[in-house]
Write an enzyme that holds these catalytic residues in place. Structure first.
Site: not given
Ligand code: ARG
Length: 389
Positions: A127, A213, A264, A266, A372
């Site tokens: 992040d 981020d 994010h 990923d 992550c």
């Molecule tokens: N917001 C994403 C979801 O809930 C999770 C992403 C988490 N990624 C990270 N690099 N902390 O689907």
């Protein structure tokens, strides 16, 4: 189609230094053979406080108060055991693994523009930092509790920067994180209102300061894709474009309108190898953004529905069940998946990947899964053009 892209990518390499050796910091995409990686650590982690840019909720109990302060020692120990397990697996594959410094996240912060009662954790280097070829970029961050999250990684950045003159180190401008930077009304919208406004692409941050981020970025050689979200705004994308384009990269914004709480990239859009992206069936890419991939011969394969429902996720985990697709590639044909995410594993094996697994669910409440919790510092290979059209 996929093969064409793969074949093209073997020619016309750029970005490798003239003397033929790879810089200590060298990573141009998400899939090349992994040589060195930073794996997060849970020591000193705290529950994330409510702030204008974030409203953590206890899963399945919306009105229960979210815990505050330091996470219990057992919770931290369980996460550390899994982070150590991942580190061991990576070492067994010949990857150099480094870890952040211990840090006291329980300290309150007071800056000229905000105060917050405690900070968060150093489980998710993804992040905070990203490797762009031989360049390390430190993100602005978007939440107050994460303002100083670069500190546990600073000695590593100095080590790389001191050890190799070719390493470039860039920190993005720190935003004020003042009240004006946030749109608190975002949190008050009903599901219907959110749905109706999904094409406005306005989330909990305003558009007046540069905000991103690092985990909103995904790299595919010359082309870098940045997710517009609750954690990255349009000025953040512009800043990345002006920073990276003079260095020969092309920066594209990506939007996933049906994700009403985007943060994010990923667990939404995960490149697996040249020409192939693992996509989230609930959050499709639309229009011209999708066409760019199609016209360059890229294929999308939808991640399978995870067996676990949102309510089966750990109580304090703020990520969705789509952490199922948050994998770490160690080469274009080998990935590491969470041990219980059998549906994803099956799909990937069917696509010809070797799938290694580690238990990681105890890490989920610390901000994410395998992608992550890692920051790839060096992968074999140079900058290639996978989007010639
Ligand atoms: N917001 C994403 C979801 O809930 C999770 C992403 C988490 N990624 C990270 N690099 N902390 O689907």
């Amino acid at each position: 189609m996929t093969l064409d892209v793969a074949r093209q990518s073997q020619t016309g390499r750029t970005g490798l230094p003239a003397d033929g050796t790879t810089p200590l910091v060298n990573s141009w995409n998400e899939w090349d053979p992994l040589e060195e990686v930073v794996v997060g650590r849970a020591d000193g982690a705290c529950y994330e406080p409510t702030e204008p840019g974030y409203r953590p909720q206890v899963r399945g109990a919306r009105n229960a108060p979210f815990p505050t302060g330091a996470k219990p020692a057992e919770t931290i120990a369980r996460a550390n055991e899994e982070l150590d397990g991942l580190s061991d697996l990576l070492r067994s594959l010949g990857v150099t693994v480094r870890r952040p410094d211990p840090f006291d996240f329980s300290a309150a912060l007071r800056t000229p523009s905000f105060e917050v009662e405690n900070q968060y954790c150093s489980v998710c280097p993804r992040d905070v930092l990203i490797t762009m070829g031989n360049q390390i970029v430190e993100a602005t961050m978007s939440r107050r509790t994460r303002f100083f999250e670069y500190l546990p990684y600073r000695h590593l950045v100095y080590d790389y920067w001191n050890a190799d003159q070719r390493v470039v180190w860039t920190t993005a401008p720190k935003p004020s994180m003042s009240d004006e930077m946030y749109r608190e009304e975002f949190w008050t919208l009903t599901a219907e209102e959110r749905q109706a406004r999904m094409y406005d692409f306005e989330y909990c941050v305003t558009q007046t300061e540069v905000i991103f981020d690092a985990a909103d970025i995904t790299r595919m050689g010359r082309d870098v894709f940045v997710h517009e979200s609750m954690t990255t705004n349009r000025l953040g994308i512009s800043w990345l474009r002006r920073e990276l384009e003079p260095r020969g990269l092309r920066v594209h914004g990506l939007r996933f309108p049906r994700d009403l709480f985007p943060s994010h990239i990923d667990a939404t859009f995960v490149p697996l190898r040249p020409g192939l992206v693992l996509t989230n069936p609930d959050r499709p890419l639309e229009g011209e953004e999708r066409d760019l991939f199609r016209s360059n011969g890229w294929e999308f394969v939808d991640a399978p529905e995870p067996k676990c429902t949102d309510d089966d996720m750990p109580s304090y985990c703020q990520s969705s069940r789509w952490l199922s697709m948050n994998l770490l590639s160690v080469s274009p044909d080998t990935v590491i998946c969470e041990e219980t995410e059998k549906e994803t594993q099956g799909l990937l094996r069917g696509l010809g990947f070797e799938v290694l697994t580690v238990p990681f669910r105890n890490v989920y409440e610390f901000g994410g899964s395998l992608h992550c919790a890692t920051w790839d510092v060096r992968r074999t290979g140079g900058c290639e053009d996978y989007f010639p059209a």
